[in-house]
Motif scaffolding. Structure first.
Motif, PDB file in Angstrom:
ATOM      1  N   UNK A 167       1.061  -1.003   0.064  1.00 58.27           N
ATOM      2  CA  UNK A 167      -0.075  -0.103  -0.262  1.00 58.27           C
ATOM      3  C   UNK A 167       0.806   1.312   0.416  1.00 58.27           C
ATOM      4  N   UNK A 168       0.012   2.428  -0.607  1.00 56.47           N
ATOM      5  CA  UNK A 168       0.544   3.824  -0.077  1.00 56.47           C
ATOM      6  C   UNK A 168       1.630   3.884   0.824  1.00 56.47           C
ATOM      7  N   UNK A 169       2.478   4.318   0.683  1.00 55.69           N
ATOM      8  CA  UNK A 169       3.314   4.684   2.722  1.00 55.69           C
ATOM      9  C   UNK A 169       3.859   3.546   3.104  1.00 55.69           C
ATOM     10  N   UNK A 170       3.783   2.419   2.196  1.00 55.81           N
ATOM     11  CA  UNK A 170       4.469   0.814   2.751  1.00 55.81           C
ATOM     12  C   UNK A 170       6.249   1.201   2.164  1.00 55.81           C
ATOM     13  N   UNK A 171       6.733   0.199   2.889  1.00 53.65           N
ATOM     14  CA  UNK A 171       8.036  -0.100   2.167  1.00 53.65           C
ATOM     15  C   UNK A 171       8.417  -1.244   1.577  1.00 53.65           C
ATOM     16  N   UNK A 172       9.266  -1.573   0.890  1.00 56.67           N
ATOM     17  CA  UNK A 172       9.777  -3.152   0.513  1.00 56.67           C
ATOM     18  C   UNK A 172      11.212  -2.360   0.093  1.00 56.67           C
ATOM     19  N   UNK A 173      12.063  -4.046   0.616  1.00 59.76           N
ATOM     20  CA  UNK A 173      13.162  -4.209   0.318  1.00 59.76           C
ATOM     21  C   UNK A 173      13.488  -5.033  -0.583  1.00 59.76           C
ATOM     22  N   UNK A 174      14.084  -4.443  -1.887  1.00 56.60           N
ATOM     23  CA  UNK A 174      14.724  -5.543  -3.452  1.00 56.60           C
ATOM     24  C   UNK A 174      16.117  -5.513  -3.178  1.00 56.60           C
ATOM     25  N   UNK A 175      16.863  -6.674  -3.204  1.00 58.40           N
ATOM     26  CA  UNK A 175      17.821  -7.788  -3.956  1.00 58.40           C
ATOM     27  C   UNK A 175      17.559  -8.068  -5.049  1.00 58.40           C
TER      28      UNK A 175
ATOM     29  N   UNK B  76      15.268  10.260  -0.785  1.00 57.83           N
ATOM     30  CA  UNK B  76      15.210  10.701   0.377  1.00 57.83           C
ATOM     31  C   UNK B  76      13.811   9.661   1.201  1.00 57.83           C
ATOM     32  N   UNK B  77      14.379   9.136   0.387  1.00 58.38           N
ATOM     33  CA  UNK B  77      13.015   7.705   0.193  1.00 58.38           C
ATOM     34  C   UNK B  77      13.489   6.552   0.347  1.00 58.38           C
ATOM     35  N   UNK B  78      14.030   5.734  -1.110  1.00 56.78           N
ATOM     36  CA  UNK B  78      14.760   4.682  -1.081  1.00 56.78           C
ATOM     37  C   UNK B  78      16.288   5.161  -0.951  1.00 56.78           C
ATOM     38  N   UNK B  79      17.182   4.221  -0.672  1.00 58.08           N
ATOM     39  CA  UNK B  79      18.412   3.916  -0.338  1.00 58.08           C
ATOM     40  C   UNK B  79      19.133   2.339  -1.596  1.00 58.08           C
ATOM     41  N   UNK B  80      20.074   2.901  -1.313  1.00 55.13           N
ATOM     42  CA  UNK B  80      20.760   1.487  -2.161  1.00 55.13           C
ATOM     43  C   UNK B  80      21.925   1.590  -1.699  1.00 55.13           C
ATOM     44  N   UNK B  81      22.471  -0.024  -1.108  1.00 52.51           N
ATOM     45  CA  UNK B  81      23.573   0.042  -0.458  1.00 52.51           C
ATOM     46  C   UNK B  81      23.987  -1.557  -1.419  1.00 52.51           C
ATOM     47  N   UNK B  82      25.231  -1.479  -0.529  1.00 52.39           N
ATOM     48  CA  UNK B  82      26.127  -3.219  -1.444  1.00 52.39           C
ATOM     49  C   UNK B  82      26.671  -3.895  -0.038  1.00 52.39           C
TER      50      UNK B  82
ATOM     51  N   UNK C 278      21.496  -3.793  -2.602  1.00 53.55           N
ATOM     52  CA  UNK C 278      19.898  -3.255  -2.253  1.00 53.55           C
ATOM     53  C   UNK C 278      19.714  -2.517  -2.073  1.00 53.55           C
ATOM     54  N   UNK C 279      18.361  -1.835  -1.945  1.00 53.72           N
ATOM     55  CA  UNK C 279      17.123  -0.435  -2.575  1.00 53.72           C
ATOM     56  C   UNK C 279      16.432  -1.112  -1.558  1.00 53.72           C
ATOM     57  N   UNK C 280      16.382  -0.306  -0.786  1.00 56.72           N
ATOM     58  CA  UNK C 280      15.329  -0.395   0.503  1.00 56.72           C
ATOM     59  C   UNK C 280      14.558   0.915   0.013  1.00 56.72           C
ATOM     60  N   UNK C 281      13.593   0.699   0.055  1.00 58.45           N
ATOM     61  CA  UNK C 281      12.773   1.975  -0.760  1.00 58.45           C
ATOM     62  C   UNK C 281      11.666   1.787   0.917  1.00 58.45           C
ATOM     63  N   UNK C 282      11.178   3.470   0.971  1.00 60.49           N
ATOM     64  CA  UNK C 282      10.199   4.005   1.657  1.00 60.49           C
ATOM     65  C   UNK C 282       8.849   4.595   1.122  1.00 60.49           C
TER      66      UNK C 282
ATOM     67  N   UNK D 120      22.863  -6.989 -16.878  1.00 63.77           N
ATOM     68  CA  UNK D 120      21.124  -6.822 -16.335  1.00 63.77           C
ATOM     69  C   UNK D 120      20.030  -8.058 -15.726  1.00 63.77           C
ATOM     70  N   UNK D 121      19.513  -7.754 -14.635  1.00 65.82           N
ATOM     71  CA  UNK D 121      18.688  -9.099 -14.353  1.00 65.82           C
ATOM     72  C   UNK D 121      17.948  -8.656 -14.999  1.00 65.82           C
ATOM     73  N   UNK D 122      16.935  -9.759 -14.437  1.00 68.44           N
ATOM     74  CA  UNK D 122      15.421  -9.589 -15.407  1.00 68.44           C
ATOM     75  C   UNK D 122      13.798  -8.825 -14.618  1.00 68.44           C
ATOM     76  N   UNK D 123      14.495  -8.822 -13.633  1.00 61.83           N
ATOM     77  CA  UNK D 123      13.846  -7.705 -12.725  1.00 61.83           C
ATOM     78  C   UNK D 123      12.751  -8.206 -12.090  1.00 61.83           C
ATOM     79  N   UNK D 124      12.114  -7.339 -10.954  1.00 59.40           N
ATOM     80  CA  UNK D 124      10.704  -7.890  -9.967  1.00 59.40           C
ATOM     81  C   UNK D 124      10.007  -6.838 -10.093  1.00 59.40           C
ATOM     82  N   UNK D 125       9.118  -7.241  -9.748  1.00 59.14           N
ATOM     83  CA  UNK D 125       7.542  -6.347  -9.910  1.00 59.14           C
ATOM     84  C   UNK D 125       7.775  -5.070  -8.341  1.00 59.14           C
ATOM     85  N   UNK D 126       7.229  -4.569  -9.258  1.00 55.78           N
ATOM     86  CA  UNK D 126       7.088  -3.777  -7.779  1.00 55.78           C
ATOM     87  C   UNK D 126       5.344  -2.622  -7.885  1.00 55.78           C
ATOM     88  N   UNK D 127       4.686  -2.942  -7.237  1.00 53.72           N
ATOM     89  CA  UNK D 127       3.464  -2.687  -7.227  1.00 53.72           C
ATOM     90  C   UNK D 127       2.608  -1.956  -5.591  1.00 53.72           C
ATOM     91  N   UNK D 128       2.598  -0.621  -5.794  1.00 59.15           N
ATOM     92  CA  UNK D 128       2.401   0.306  -5.470  1.00 59.15           C
ATOM     93  C   UNK D 128       0.604   0.617  -5.012  1.00 59.15           C
TER      94      UNK D 128
END
Length: 124
Positions: free
Chosen positions: A13-21, A66-72, A80-84, A114-122
């Motif tokens: 949902x809008x306002x939520x968070x996900x962490x991508x790998x 200010x919302x997303x953070x990339x790290x390794x 990683x991609x932390x999405x808030x 490149x990777x194949x991708x992962x779907x993010x739906x908000x």
């Protein structure tokens, strides 16, 4: 050759968070610049974030700053991609990319792997 596999996407949902790998194999990514890009339906692929091989240089698109953070973690060969504070306009397929270089790029044409991708739906 570097193989990249993304995971961690899903429906939130809008306002939520996900962490991508982004898990790399084939070679260690410790000498690779890494980037995250996304592509929404009917739109061109756009830059999200990039990180240098050491993690010392990081760059974000204005739309996610200010919302997303990339790290390794080079020991784990993972990025990683932390999405808030997710918004419906963040809905897209998110892909990670790698380029063997000491600097970082915000253009997809600069990345070789490149990777194949992962779907993010908000949802709103």
């Amino acid at each position: 050759q570097v193989q990249l596999v993304e995971s961690g996407g899903g429906l939130v949902q809008a306002g939520g968070s996900l962490r991508l790998f982004c898990a790399a194999s084939g070679r260690t990514i410790s000498s690779y610049a890494m980037g995250w890009f996304r592509q929404a339906p009917g739109k061109e692929r756009e830059f999200v974030a990039a990180i240098s091989w050491s993690g010392g240089n990081i760059y974000y698109a204005d739309s996610v700053k200010g919302r997303f953070t990339i790290s390794r973690d080079n020991a784990k060969n993972t990025v990683y991609l932390q999405m808030n504070s997710l918004k419906p306009e963040d809905t897209a397929i998110y892909s990670c990319a790698a380029e063997k270089a000491p600097w970082i790029y915000d253009k997809s044409s600069e990345y070789d792997y490149w990777g194949q991708g992962t779907q993010v739906t908000v949802s709103s």
